[in-house]
Design a protein around this motif. Structure first.
Motif, PDB file in Angstrom:
ATOM      1  N   SER A  86       8.118  26.448  -2.937  1.00 29.34           N
ATOM      2  CA  SER A  86       7.844  27.813  -3.437  1.00 29.34           C
ATOM      3  C   SER A  86       6.858  27.777  -4.588  1.00 29.34           C
ATOM      4  CB  SER A  86       9.117  28.404  -4.023  1.00 29.34           C
ATOM      5  OG  SER A  86       9.953  28.892  -3.032  1.00 29.34           O
ATOM      6  N   ASN A  87       5.994  28.782  -4.641  1.00 30.47           N
ATOM      7  CA  ASN A  87       5.309  28.964  -5.925  1.00 30.47           C
ATOM      8  C   ASN A  87       6.216  29.818  -6.820  1.00 30.47           C
ATOM      9  OD1 ASN A  87       4.962  31.618  -5.191  1.00 30.47           O
ATOM     10  ND2 ASN A  87       2.743  31.500  -4.892  1.00 30.47           N
ATOM     11  N   HIS A 108      -0.497  37.184  -7.279  1.00 28.21           N
ATOM     12  CA  HIS A 108       0.337  36.205  -6.578  1.00 28.21           C
ATOM     13  C   HIS A 108       1.728  36.773  -6.299  1.00 28.21           C
ATOM     14  CE1 HIS A 108      -2.947  33.610  -7.761  1.00 28.21           C
ATOM     15  NE2 HIS A 108      -2.611  32.901  -6.690  1.00 28.21           N
ATOM     16  N   THR A 127       6.864  27.241 -14.426  1.00 26.55           N
ATOM     17  CA  THR A 127       7.225  27.637 -13.060  1.00 26.55           C
ATOM     18  C   THR A 127       8.639  27.165 -12.673  1.00 26.55           C
ATOM     19  OG1 THR A 127       4.903  27.593 -12.520  1.00 26.55           O
ATOM     20  CG2 THR A 127       6.425  27.572 -10.665  1.00 26.55           C
ATOM     21  N   TRP A 177       1.480  31.484 -10.058  1.00 24.21           N
ATOM     22  CA  TRP A 177       0.767  30.879  -8.914  1.00 24.21           C
ATOM     23  C   TRP A 177       1.087  29.402  -8.696  1.00 24.21           C
ATOM     24  CZ3 TRP A 177      -4.018  32.161 -12.205  1.00 24.21           C
ATOM     25  CH2 TRP A 177      -4.510  31.061 -12.897  1.00 24.21           C
ATOM     26  N   SER A 178       1.617  28.712  -9.719  1.00 21.42           N
ATOM     27  CA  SER A 178       1.850  27.263  -9.580  1.00 21.42           C
ATOM     28  C   SER A 178       3.014  26.970  -8.636  1.00 21.42           C
ATOM     29  CB  SER A 178       2.149  26.637 -10.939  1.00 21.42           C
ATOM     30  OG  SER A 178       1.049  26.818 -11.787  1.00 21.42           O
ATOM     31  N   ASP A 179       2.945  25.792  -8.008  1.00 25.02           N
ATOM     32  CA  ASP A 179       4.054  25.351  -7.162  1.00 25.02           C
ATOM     33  C   ASP A 179       5.184  24.804  -8.024  1.00 25.02           C
ATOM     34  OD1 ASP A 179       2.952  26.100  -4.813  1.00 25.02           O
ATOM     35  OD2 ASP A 179       1.942  24.173  -4.474  1.00 25.02           O
TER      36      ASP A 179
END
Ligand SMILES: Cc1ncc(C[n+]2csc(CCOP(=O)(O)OP(=O)(O)O)c2C)c(N)n1
Length: 551
Positions: free
Chosen positions: A2-3, A30, A133, A165-167
């Motif tokens: 998941s982001n 996002h 995140t 937006w990062s994973d």
């Protein structure tokens, strides 16, 4: 994997937050893109942030759980502030997700950079900027826990674009909701003693105390002890109508509210605060609890209302008492000169069972309570924080929360213009809302306030600040331009025909009622008599009141 955005939406849905009112920008893209990966989330576009926040407020009141908003940085949140304020005052849970610049971008003070946390704090009891995140899901769970707890509140989670937006996003488990505690034994004993004594006593009921189960319980206690039932001036949500205990709402005007409270020896608060005047006026009282009246709190904002009522019921032996219930009684069909009162009468005559009335009629709704008292059971939601522009957006949220109920929004023309874009969302989402806009071409209540604050020598320029005649606003064209079937009523018959037709065909309707201002000098003079008949006041008090309000 998941982001962040995907994990965030999953966390929300896991915790029952399944509706999000959005007005996004680049920093929220996002989140927007992730909406399609979590179809359980319903996203509803609003064309102004005040519509998104007002819709979340209406949703929260009717669904008893929070909706989310998606807002664009500090400016977007700022645009939504007025309706978040109404939600805060009504103790309505809302989860704001406010997008922010990516963390590495903040140093450049780019165009939309601002201090979001400062904007958020005005209305939010819980504010956090999510920093990573992997922690975003947990941050969201804590925000939801804060807004769902008691009292219901606004929680604002600020979401930097890169955290979104990062994973590496991890959806969090739903938070556990801690059950509230009822009143303690000593409080129950003190209140029971007050209720069983000879003094004059009343309950003042707020948000959770105005729902059916609590109402029936408190009405049984009232029947057993002779206490009176009052509701706060502007309830978050009040269930009323035939078969439910009738509750007298405290008047907006402090002079009238003081009379309602006159002679009380004990005032018992349930999920409400001590009554105060809406504004201060030169030489008039702000705090409305009568001198010598003892104030008690059966259940505070954080305590268990039903549990406290159960304990009190046992203490005063009210278990078997029969509550006074409102008889079924609708007014007759209105006839004659078209006024706002005729609209209220028509609503009392025709509204279906389980209607949701959103009341932002301001002066035009003066007779609404009276004409709808014995109508089939319905809910009323009111302008808890006094910040206008709440009615049309609240109707959007209420209709989404309760798709099988008719929503009737009563809105002054001045109030409607703050958030008129809500009509577009009603059309787009095909919501079952009848918006009745009282076009009296005036900020009528402010004309009354101008008299009440005691200024003398009102000039042209002052008067023109309260006048909406020039140019006249055409709500029918406006409604039609946004896809809402719209009609104008200039006579009582035209109104009845438009209202009956709107009741029969689902989907959004707008009726522009061209009415004269209601609260004229004459009405002001009549008000004390109206109150006298409602509250059985002795003549001398009514006369004194009349001198106070309309000397
Ligand atoms: C956000 C906000 N701005 C301004 C006000 C001040 N205000 C209170 S009532 C009102 C006018 C309401 O006019 P309308 O909706 O037409 O109702 P009427 O008074 O004509 O019945 C204004 C401007 C407010 N309460 N909230």
């Amino acid at each position: 994997m998941s982001n962040g955005a995907n994990a965030l939406i999953r966390t929300m849905v896991n915790a029952g937050v399944t509706t999000c009112f959005t007005n996004p920008g680049t920093s929220e893209m996002h989140f927007v893109a992730a909406l399609d990966t979590v179809p359980e989330m319903r996203a509803v576009l609003a064309l102004f942030e005040g519509v998104a926040t007002g819709a979340a407020d209406g949703y929260g009141r009717m669904a008893d759980k929070p909706a989310a908003t998606l807002l664009h940085l500090g400016c977007g949140l700022g645009n939504g502030l007025a309706n978040l304020h109404n939600a805060r005052k009504g103790r309505v849970p809302i989860l704001n997700i406010v997008g922010d610049h990516a963390t590495h971008h903040v140093q450049y003070d780019a165009q939309l950079q601002s201090d979001i946390e400062t904007v958020a704090r005005n209305v939010s009891s819980w504010v956090r900027t999510s920093k990573s995140t992997p922690n975003l899901g947990q941050d969201a769970a804590e925000a939801i826990s804060a807004c769902r707890g008691l009292p219901g509140q606004v929680a604002t989670l600020i979401l930097p674009a890169d955290v979104s937006w990062s994973d590496g996003g991890v959806p969090a488990l739903p938070p556990t909701i801690i059950a509230p505690m009822p009143a303690d034994t000593a409080t129950i004993a003190t209140i029971a003693e007050a209720l069983q004594g000879h003094g004059k006593k009343a309950f003042l009921l707020g948000a959770r105390a105005l729902r059916t189960t609590a109402l029936m319980a408190v009405a049984r206690i009232a029947a057993a002890t002779g206490a009176k039932l009052f509701a706060e001036v502007l309830p978050t949500r009040m269930e009323r109508g035939a078969g439910l205990p009738p509750v007298e709402r405290l008047a907006y005007m402090a002079e009238l509210a003081s009379v309602q409270l006159t002679g009380l020896d004990h005032l018992i608060l349930i999920d409400a605060t001590a009554p105060v005047s809406f504004f201060a006026y030169p030489g008039k009282k702000s705090y409305l609890v009568p001198e010598g009246c003892q104030l008690h709190t059966l259940a505070s904002f954080t305590q268990d209302v039903l549990g406290s009522l159960d304990l009190l019921s046992v203490a005063v032996g009210a278990g078997q008492s029969s509550p006074v219930l409102q008889a079924a009684k609708r007014p007759g069909r209105p006839r004659g000169k078209f006024t706002a009162d005729k609209v209220c009468k028509a609503i009392g005559q025709l509204m279906p069972e389980h209607s949701i009335i959103v009341d932002e009629a301001i002066t035009s709704g003066l007779m609404l309570s009276m004409f709808t008292a014995g109508a089939p059971q319905h809910d009323v939601i009111a302008l808890t924080g006094g910040s206008i522009g709440f009615g049309l957006p609240n109707a959007v949220g209420a209709a989404i929360a309760c798709p099988n109920r008719k929503v009737i929004a009563l809105v002054g023309d001045g109030s409607a213009m703050y958030t008129i874009q809500a009509l577009w969302t009603m059309a787009r989402e095909k919501l079952d809302v009848i918006s009745i806009i009282f076009n009296n071409r005036s900020y009528a209540v402010l004309n009354v306030e101008l008299q009440r604050v005691g200024v003398s020598g009102v000039g042209e320029q002052a008067r023109s600040q309260l006048d909406l005649k020039n140019p006249p606003i055409d709500f029918v064209q406006m409604g039609q331009s946004m896809g809402v079937a719209s009609k104008r009523a200039t006579t009582t018959d035209e109104f009845l025909a438009a209202f009956e037709q709107a009741l029969q065909s689902p989907g959004p309707h707008l009726i522009e009622a061209i009415v004269p201002p209601t609260l004229t000098g004459l009405k002001l003079r009549v008000l004390p008599h109206l109150l006298q008949s409602l509250a059985n006041l002795p003549q001398p008090i009514a006369r004194a009141l009349k001198r106070k309000i309309a000397p």
